[in-house]
Write a protein that holds these residues in place. Structure first.
Motif, PDB file in Angstrom:
ATOM      1  N   UNK A 151       0.953  -1.100   0.179  1.00  0.00           N
ATOM      2  CA  UNK A 151      -0.146   0.053  -0.093  1.00  0.00           C
ATOM      3  C   UNK A 151       1.154   1.190   0.203  1.00  0.00           C
ATOM      4  N   UNK A 152       0.566   2.081  -0.837  1.00  0.00           N
ATOM      5  CA  UNK A 152       1.224   3.488  -1.028  1.00  0.00           C
ATOM      6  C   UNK A 152       0.254   4.753  -1.076  1.00  0.00           C
ATOM      7  N   UNK A 153       0.569   5.590  -0.096  1.00  0.00           N
ATOM      8  CA  UNK A 153      -0.212   6.570   0.404  1.00  0.00           C
ATOM      9  C   UNK A 153      -0.137   7.546  -1.089  1.00  0.00           C
ATOM     10  N   UNK A 154      -1.057   8.268  -1.400  1.00  0.00           N
ATOM     11  CA  UNK A 154      -1.122   9.149  -2.631  1.00  0.00           C
ATOM     12  C   UNK A 154      -0.255  10.354  -2.474  1.00  0.00           C
ATOM     13  N   UNK A 155      -0.192  10.895  -1.266  1.00  0.00           N
ATOM     14  CA  UNK A 155       0.931  11.970  -0.975  1.00  0.00           C
ATOM     15  C   UNK A 155       2.430  11.602  -1.433  1.00  0.00           C
ATOM     16  N   UNK A 156       2.618   9.958  -1.441  1.00  0.00           N
ATOM     17  CA  UNK A 156       3.947   9.603  -1.749  1.00  0.00           C
ATOM     18  C   UNK A 156       4.226   9.418  -3.035  1.00  0.00           C
ATOM     19  N   UNK A 157       3.332   9.345  -4.148  1.00  0.00           N
ATOM     20  CA  UNK A 157       3.295   9.209  -5.356  1.00  0.00           C
ATOM     21  C   UNK A 157       3.739  10.160  -6.062  1.00  0.00           C
ATOM     22  N   UNK A 158       4.491  10.092  -7.045  1.00  0.00           N
ATOM     23  CA  UNK A 158       4.945  11.168  -7.850  1.00  0.00           C
ATOM     24  C   UNK A 158       4.269  10.995  -9.185  1.00  0.00           C
ATOM     25  N   UNK A 159       4.033   9.713  -9.871  1.00  0.00           N
ATOM     26  CA  UNK A 159       3.597   9.370 -10.827  1.00  0.00           C
ATOM     27  C   UNK A 159       3.374   8.013 -11.220  1.00  0.00           C
ATOM     28  N   UNK A 160       2.356   7.651 -11.714  1.00  0.00           N
ATOM     29  CA  UNK A 160       2.357   6.116 -12.222  1.00  0.00           C
ATOM     30  C   UNK A 160       2.946   5.974 -13.602  1.00  0.00           C
ATOM     31  N   UNK A 161       3.783   5.261 -13.937  1.00  0.00           N
ATOM     32  CA  UNK A 161       4.491   5.211 -15.126  1.00  0.00           C
ATOM     33  C   UNK A 161       4.089   3.705 -15.538  1.00  0.00           C
ATOM     34  N   UNK A 162       3.493   3.923 -16.823  1.00  0.00           N
ATOM     35  CA  UNK A 162       3.051   2.526 -17.693  1.00  0.00           C
ATOM     36  C   UNK A 162       4.167   2.259 -18.693  1.00  0.00           C
ATOM     37  N   UNK A 163       4.882   1.355 -18.732  1.00  0.00           N
ATOM     38  CA  UNK A 163       5.884   1.119 -19.849  1.00  0.00           C
ATOM     39  C   UNK A 163       5.608  -0.357 -20.645  1.00  0.00           C
ATOM     40  N   UNK A 164       5.444  -0.146 -21.742  1.00  0.00           N
ATOM     41  CA  UNK A 164       5.211  -0.993 -22.735  1.00  0.00           C
ATOM     42  C   UNK A 164       6.568  -1.889 -23.202  1.00  0.00           C
ATOM     43  N   UNK A 165       6.511  -3.058 -22.892  1.00  0.00           N
ATOM     44  CA  UNK A 165       7.737  -3.970 -23.167  1.00  0.00           C
ATOM     45  C   UNK A 165       7.653  -4.364 -24.788  1.00  0.00           C
ATOM     46  N   UNK A 166       8.949  -4.995 -24.973  1.00  0.00           N
ATOM     47  CA  UNK A 166       8.840  -5.700 -26.377  1.00  0.00           C
ATOM     48  C   UNK A 166       8.015  -6.577 -26.860  1.00  0.00           C
ATOM     49  N   UNK A 167       7.393  -7.268 -25.676  1.00  0.00           N
ATOM     50  CA  UNK A 167       6.459  -8.417 -26.031  1.00  0.00           C
ATOM     51  C   UNK A 167       5.084  -7.725 -26.093  1.00  0.00           C
ATOM     52  N   UNK A 168       4.787  -6.465 -25.942  1.00  0.00           N
ATOM     53  CA  UNK A 168       3.700  -5.760 -25.998  1.00  0.00           C
ATOM     54  C   UNK A 168       2.934  -5.925 -24.697  1.00  0.00           C
ATOM     55  N   UNK A 169       3.667  -6.237 -23.459  1.00  0.00           N
ATOM     56  CA  UNK A 169       2.820  -6.134 -22.344  1.00  0.00           C
ATOM     57  C   UNK A 169       3.217  -4.900 -21.690  1.00  0.00           C
ATOM     58  N   UNK A 170       2.297  -4.364 -20.997  1.00  0.00           N
ATOM     59  CA  UNK A 170       2.346  -3.126 -20.140  1.00  0.00           C
ATOM     60  C   UNK A 170       2.564  -3.364 -18.535  1.00  0.00           C
ATOM     61  N   UNK A 171       3.856  -2.968 -18.164  1.00  0.00           N
ATOM     62  CA  UNK A 171       3.907  -3.002 -16.763  1.00  0.00           C
ATOM     63  C   UNK A 171       3.943  -1.670 -16.093  1.00  0.00           C
ATOM     64  N   UNK A 172       3.300  -1.485 -14.906  1.00  0.00           N
ATOM     65  CA  UNK A 172       3.189  -0.519 -14.044  1.00  0.00           C
ATOM     66  C   UNK A 172       4.104  -0.363 -12.818  1.00  0.00           C
ATOM     67  N   UNK A 173       4.799   0.903 -12.784  1.00  0.00           N
ATOM     68  CA  UNK A 173       5.659   1.151 -11.796  1.00  0.00           C
ATOM     69  C   UNK A 173       5.179   2.427 -11.127  1.00  0.00           C
ATOM     70  N   UNK A 174       4.930   2.202  -9.772  1.00  0.00           N
ATOM     71  CA  UNK A 174       4.730   3.664  -9.081  1.00  0.00           C
ATOM     72  C   UNK A 174       6.238   4.303  -8.700  1.00  0.00           C
ATOM     73  N   UNK A 175       6.268   5.648  -9.276  1.00  0.00           N
ATOM     74  CA  UNK A 175       7.629   6.459  -9.011  1.00  0.00           C
ATOM     75  C   UNK A 175       7.062   7.138  -7.795  1.00  0.00           C
ATOM     76  N   UNK A 176       7.784   6.940  -6.624  1.00  0.00           N
ATOM     77  CA  UNK A 176       7.612   7.659  -5.490  1.00  0.00           C
ATOM     78  C   UNK A 176       8.270   9.228  -5.409  1.00  0.00           C
ATOM     79  N   UNK A 177       7.738  10.175  -4.539  1.00  0.00           N
ATOM     80  CA  UNK A 177       8.379  11.234  -4.452  1.00  0.00           C
ATOM     81  C   UNK A 177       9.902  11.443  -4.214  1.00  0.00           C
ATOM     82  N   UNK A 178      10.247  10.241  -3.411  1.00  0.00           N
ATOM     83  CA  UNK A 178      11.768  10.408  -3.095  1.00  0.00           C
ATOM     84  C   UNK A 178      12.724   9.485  -4.064  1.00  0.00           C
TER      85      UNK A 178
END
Length: 142
Positions: A79-106
């Motif tokens: 669980x990550x609080x909204x205030x700690x999140x800088x952005x949600x990064x969606x990366x498309x991979x070469x196999x066409x899948x999409x991975x989600x990464x939470x980038x935190x403020x730190x």
């Protein structure tokens, strides 16, 4: 805004049908094609992870509220609080899948488990509706 909740069960009709089809094909090859039993056994071993998922039936999911993002997948959860999140990064991979990464403020990155994610279009829309900044990166190698 009402919380968005997504849940996925590993025991599905498609998984059971796929396993049944594979086992039927292996038995047919063993019986009618006179295939080597060690070869059929080796091929059957590759289905054990899927068979385990059907038997154990783990549940994975994601809950997105105005205050936090929470996820679970088997024994993993977070669980990550909204205030700690800088952005949600969606990366498309070469196999066409999409991975989600939470980038935190730190600067720390948290990779969300693939099995706990809804379709990326839905995740992007729900995150954007809650004021979360979403970055899309096409064809990231890692």
């Amino acid at each position: 805004m009402t919380p968005y909740a997504f849940e996925r069960h590993a025991r599905s009709g498609a998984a059971i049908a796929t396993l049944a089809t594979i086992y039927a094909a292996l038995l047919a090859a063993l019986h009618w094609l006179d295939a080597a039993p060690w070869l059929i056994g080796a091929l059957a071993l590759t289905t054990l992870p899927a068979l385990r998922d059907v038997i154990v039936a783990p549940v994975a999911g994601l809950r997105l509220t105005d205050d936090a993002i929470a996820w679970h997948s088997g024994r993993r959860h977070g669980r990550v609080e909204r205030s700690e999140i800088a952005c949600l990064r969606l990366d498309r991979r070469w196999d066409f899948s999409v991975r989600a990464v939470l980038v935190l403020a730190d600067g720390k990155r948290i990779h969300l488990p693939q099995e706990s994610l809804p379709p990326h279009q839905v995740l992007e829309a729900e995150a954007t509706a809650r004021g979360l900044r979403v970055e899309r990166h096409p064809f990231s190698p890692f």
